[in-house]
Motif scaffolding. Structure first.
Motif, PDB file in Angstrom:
ATOM      1  N   ASP A  34       0.847  -0.972   0.342  1.00 31.92           N
ATOM      2  CA  ASP A  34       0.031   0.042   0.211  1.00 31.92           C
ATOM      3  C   ASP A  34       0.643   0.996   0.141  1.00 31.92           C
ATOM      4  O   ASP A  34      -0.015   2.302   0.010  1.00 31.92           O
ATOM      5  N   LYS A  35       1.969   1.184  -0.226  1.00 28.58           N
ATOM      6  CA  LYS A  35       3.227   2.303   0.033  1.00 28.58           C
ATOM      7  C   LYS A  35       4.166   2.100  -0.960  1.00 28.58           C
ATOM      8  O   LYS A  35       4.401   3.444  -0.822  1.00 28.58           O
ATOM      9  N   LYS A  36       3.838   1.236  -1.916  1.00 30.53           N
ATOM     10  CA  LYS A  36       4.666   1.328  -3.198  1.00 30.53           C
ATOM     11  C   LYS A  36       4.201   0.624  -4.259  1.00 30.53           C
ATOM     12  O   LYS A  36       3.522  -0.706  -4.382  1.00 30.53           O
ATOM     13  N   GLU A  37       4.183   1.601  -5.077  1.00 29.73           N
ATOM     14  CA  GLU A  37       3.636   0.856  -6.509  1.00 29.73           C
ATOM     15  C   GLU A  37       5.227  -0.310  -7.299  1.00 29.73           C
ATOM     16  O   GLU A  37       5.913  -0.230  -6.920  1.00 29.73           O
ATOM     17  N   SER A  38       3.898  -1.198  -7.404  1.00 24.60           N
ATOM     18  CA  SER A  38       4.884  -2.459  -8.156  1.00 24.60           C
ATOM     19  C   SER A  38       5.544  -2.562  -9.523  1.00 24.60           C
ATOM     20  O   SER A  38       4.907  -0.972 -10.055  1.00 24.60           O
ATOM     21  N   SER A  65       1.154   0.397 -15.146  1.00 17.55           N
ATOM     22  CA  SER A  65      -0.870   1.009 -14.550  1.00 17.55           C
ATOM     23  C   SER A  65      -1.841   0.459 -16.230  1.00 17.55           C
ATOM     24  O   SER A  65      -1.398   0.581 -16.643  1.00 17.55           O
ATOM     25  N   ALA A  66      -3.063   0.841 -16.024  1.00 16.67           N
ATOM     26  CA  ALA A  66      -4.269  -0.205 -16.756  1.00 16.67           C
ATOM     27  C   ALA A  66      -4.349  -0.860 -17.491  1.00 16.67           C
ATOM     28  O   ALA A  66      -4.254  -0.980 -18.970  1.00 16.67           O
ATOM     29  N   THR A  67      -3.307  -2.037 -16.971  1.00 26.46           N
ATOM     30  CA  THR A  67      -2.817  -3.005 -17.629  1.00 26.46           C
ATOM     31  C   THR A  67      -3.596  -4.244 -17.870  1.00 26.46           C
ATOM     32  O   THR A  67      -3.957  -5.161 -19.025  1.00 26.46           O
ATOM     33  N   THR A 120      -6.054  -0.022  -3.482  1.00 26.30           N
ATOM     34  CA  THR A 120      -5.905   1.086  -4.300  1.00 26.30           C
ATOM     35  C   THR A 120      -4.794   1.379  -5.705  1.00 26.30           C
ATOM     36  O   THR A 120      -4.865   1.785  -6.594  1.00 26.30           O
ATOM     37  N   GLU A 121      -3.861   0.542  -5.080  1.00 29.62           N
ATOM     38  CA  GLU A 121      -2.395  -0.129  -5.554  1.00 29.62           C
ATOM     39  C   GLU A 121      -3.637  -1.403  -7.069  1.00 29.62           C
ATOM     40  O   GLU A 121      -2.932  -1.072  -7.683  1.00 29.62           O
TER      41      GLU A 121
END
Ligand code: SAM
Length: 231
Positions: free
Chosen positions: A137-141, A145-147, A168-169
């Protein structure tokens, strides 16, 4: 699925094989109440995961697919079976296999942090891209996006390693109009995931499309399956 197994077992009617499995698991689960402890638990039990879950009567993958089918029947909407899917917390691949059985023929990618679980899943001819990462929840993998047309998460969401704040992620990874189909213990739904989903609905990030309750997540543990659509 770890923290109050002894409570889960209090009303269970079980075989001696199940009782032995639960006894063995309690020892492992006793140390899995932290994120690192849980990771170690999955690392140590990876090669026996499927055997254990067969004994536990792990029905979560099928229940998650049933929620998709129930939603489709209720709404008249058909999810794109040729679309690109992400299996969040893919484990040894039981959820990916359930996706294939349910008729999803498109590319399926796997997000799974534990090496040993990954190694088991790789033996199956299901996944195309592999992301050995935590949903955080603190870091984007690393996932763009939008895949995805559909993300599934079977038995992963809880109050510790994959919290409701991770939704959210997950929404970031899904295409607008795409779906998340997930299943978790009912105990984590009430007052946690349910509330976070309401908050994200109020922010118009997603819509809750369907909820299915079941008494047989594994053994006699109750679950909630839910379908979200990204706005
Ligand atoms: C109960 S297993 C479920 C595996 C598979 N989905 C199935 O249906 O059998 C939970 C899996 O979630 C993974 N996991 C735990 N926390 C995670 C996180 N934050 N992000 C991604 N995967 C996670 C664990 O390593 C484990 O493989």
């Amino acid at each position: 699925m770890s923290k109050d197994i002894s409570q889960d077992r209090s009303n269970a009617s079980s075989t001696s094989e199940q009782d032995e499995t639960f006894k063995w698991l309690q020892g492992l689960w006793a140390n899995s109440k932290t994120v690192s402890g849980e990771q170690e638990y999955y690392e140590r039990s990876a090669s026996e995961y499927e055997q254990i879950h067969q004994t536990l009567q792990w029905r979560a993958p099928e229940l998650c697919m049933k929620a998709i089918a129930d939603y489709e029947e209720k709404s008249g909407v058909k999810l794109d079976q040729k679309g690109r899917c992400l299996d969040i917390g893919a484990g040894t691949g039981l959820s990916g296999e359930a996706l294939r059985r349910a008729g999803f023929t498109g590319q399926v990618d796997a997000l799974e942090p534990v090496e040993g679980m990954f190694a088991q899943a790789k033996k199956k001819n299901i996944y195309t891209e592999w992301f050995q990462e935590f949903l955080d929840d603190k870091k984007e993998s690393k996932i763009p996006s939008a895949t995805y047309d559909l993300a599934v998460s079977v038995g992963v969401f809880n109050d510790r390693s994959a919290k409701s704040s991770c939704l959210t992620e997950v929404m970031r990874m899904i295409k607008p109009g795409g779906y998340l189909a997930a299943i978790l213990r009912e105990a984590h739904w009430k007052g946690d995931f349910e509330d976070e989903i309401k908050r994200l609905e109020d922010e118009r990030i997603l819509s809750l499309k369907h909820v299915d309750r079941s008494d047989v997540y594994y053994d006699n543990v109750s679950s909630m399956a839910f379908i979200l659509q990204k706005n």
